[in-house]
Design an enzyme around this catalytic site. Structure first.
Site: not given
Ligand code: UD1
Length: 424
Positions: A22-23, A93, A117, A122, A307, A329, A399
């Site tokens: 999925k990711n 998201r 979420c 996030r 995850d 995380i 999902r």
């Molecule tokens: C992706 C995965 C999700 C996984 C996560 C961490 C997808 C669709 N989803 O989510 O399943 O759990 O990686 O491995 O691929 N953050 C900020 N600011 C930002 C971006 C992120 O503060 O601009 C923080 C987030 O709140 C979180 C951390 O950084 O605490 C990691 O987030 P991120 O790696 O961006 O997760 P996703 O890409 O949303």
């Protein structure tokens, strides 16, 4: 609304075919926004999140054809608008991933700001800061990100404040068409990033270092169509292996990639599992033994994946000994704990750490799924519990897990999807 009824106590045994990730599929499905040509993506899983991203593309006038063989053809040459509305973004998201490609290819984008979420706030500040550093003008108004650039984005050196998977993907896509070179430091190293970089390379992008923490992208004038496959889902793979572990069974995951699961396989071995791997399969055999509790901290790849945290919590719940699990995380990713405790688990949370003392048995109970991976931890616990577990809010599972009941039934589990009319 559907619920899942699981009668626990069966030892899982057999083979299960792993779906596309999925990711990895989500960024691969938005990358075609970078070209006016057909892009064919293979091994796309049929999941709710995939339908959502295809709806976002459809809303923009992009033509999307889903084929029977699991591939999806996307042609953005028919695009009529560059807007991702709130109704669609709020359900997923990852829709924010359209921002980078839209801006790079069309010079503008209007994308609803995703809210928080269940698992945490996030934010997407790193995505926006990165695009601004590349010359985009960004306004956030009425819950929407309005992004614009005069001419092409400009290459820049970016250092992310934290490792962000989505942020790395968004900037990586945007940088392919930027003027000059972009250097992304503190980049995410997840296998999904490599899958995306390889697809962009097949489209003509010039990228070095994907899979390391520094990615260098030399922008090109234009990209072209390609055909590319989604990698196997490492989280689905790990989830079925945990289901095998908790029931003392033997599970072989087919069409899987053992190299993506290093730390997860090591933890399963530490839990007492016998693991064998081949080029595209992983076999776990507990030889009827109960798992031993394991301890870990979640971390960006190649660390222990957040995850997989909830699924290992369910295994620990029935293991011998006590395991300590720290979540680094996301700030609120222990919502499965009260539900597991309702089934008889012995888990205490102190801040970002959960202390799990394995119990001899869990009891089936009505429980509620709270997010995608949390719901899988309830499934895993239910498979090993005595009696019936009824899992509510099944849409969370849908999902991210393709044909869950069918796959579990194939392994010998007693699982049925039931309607809440019959099981209120
Ligand atoms: C992706 C995965 C999700 C996984 C996560 C961490 C997808 C669709 N989803 O989510 O399943 O759990 O990686 O491995 O691929 N953050 C900020 N600011 C930002 C971006 C992120 O503060 O601009 C923080 C987030 O709140 C979180 C951390 O950084 O605490 C990691 O987030 P991120 O790696 O961006 O997760 P996703 O890409 O949303």
């Amino acid at each position: 609304m559907d619920k899942l009824l699981i009668t626990g106590g069966r030892v899982l045994s057999g083979d299960v075919r792993i779906s596309g990730a999925k990711n990895a599929a989500l960024p691969l499905l938005v990358a075609p926004l970078l070209v006016d040509a057909e892009v064919i993506i293979g091994n796309v899983p049929r999941l709710q999140d995939v339908s959502t991203i295809l709806k976002v593309l459809g809303h923009m006038g992009v033509s999307v054809t889903i084929r029977d063989n699991g591939s999806v053809s996307i042609d953005a040459s028919t695009m009529t608008n560059a807007e991702a509305p709130y109704e669609l973004v709020r359900t997923m998201r990852a829709s924010i991933l359209v921002l980078g490609p839209l801006l790079a290819r069309h010079g503008e984008a209007v994308v609803s700001l995703p809210g928080g979420c269940a698992i945490g706030s996030r934010p997407v500040d790193q995505h926006l800061k990165g695009l601004e550093a590349m010359g985009a003008e960004i306004r956030v108004e009425n819950g929407y990100v309005h992004a614009k650039v005069n001419g092409r984005l400009k290459g820049a050196r970016l250092v992310f404040d934290m490792v962000t998977v989505g942020g790395t993907e968004n900037i990586l896509m945007a940088a392919t068409l930027a003027e000059g070179t972009t250097i992304i430091e503190n980049a995410a190293r997840e296998p999904e990033i490599i899958n995306l970089a390889e697809m962009l390379q097949a489209m003509g992008a010039q990228i070095e270092g994907a899979g390391t923490d520094t990615i260098v992208v030399h922008g090109v004038q234009a990209l072209h169509g390609c055909r590319h496959d989604v990698i196997p889902d490492r989280i689905e793979t790990g989830s079925y292996l945990c289901a095998g572990a908790v029931t003392g069974g033997r599970v072989k995951t087919l069409a899987a990639d053992p190299h993506q699961l290093d730390v997860v396989l090591l933890k399963l071995q530490e839990a007492g599992a016998h693991i064998n791997t081949g080029p595209d399969w992983i076999e776990l055999d507990m030889r009827g033994q109960r798992p031993k509790a394991v301890s870990f901290r979640t971390a960006p790849h190649p660390g222990f994946p957040t995850d997989m945290q909830a699924q290992f919590m369910a295994v620990n719940a029935l293991a011998t000994g006590t395991g300590t699990i720290s979540e680094t995380i996301f700030e609120n990713r222990f919502m499965h704990v009260p539900e597991l405790n309702r089934m008889g688990a012995d888990i205490h949370v102190d801040g970002h750490t959960a202390f799990v003392t394995g119990v001899n048995s869990l009891q089936g109970a009505p429980v509620m799924a709270t997010d995608l991976r949390a719901s899988m931890s309830l499934v895993i616990a239910a498979l090993a519990a005595n009696g019936d577990t009824l899992i509510d809010r099944l849409y969370h599972v849908d999902r991210g897990y393709e044909r869950l009941e069918e796959k579990l039934t194939g392994l010998g589990a007693n699982v049925r999807r039931v309607s809440s009319r019959d099981y209120p």
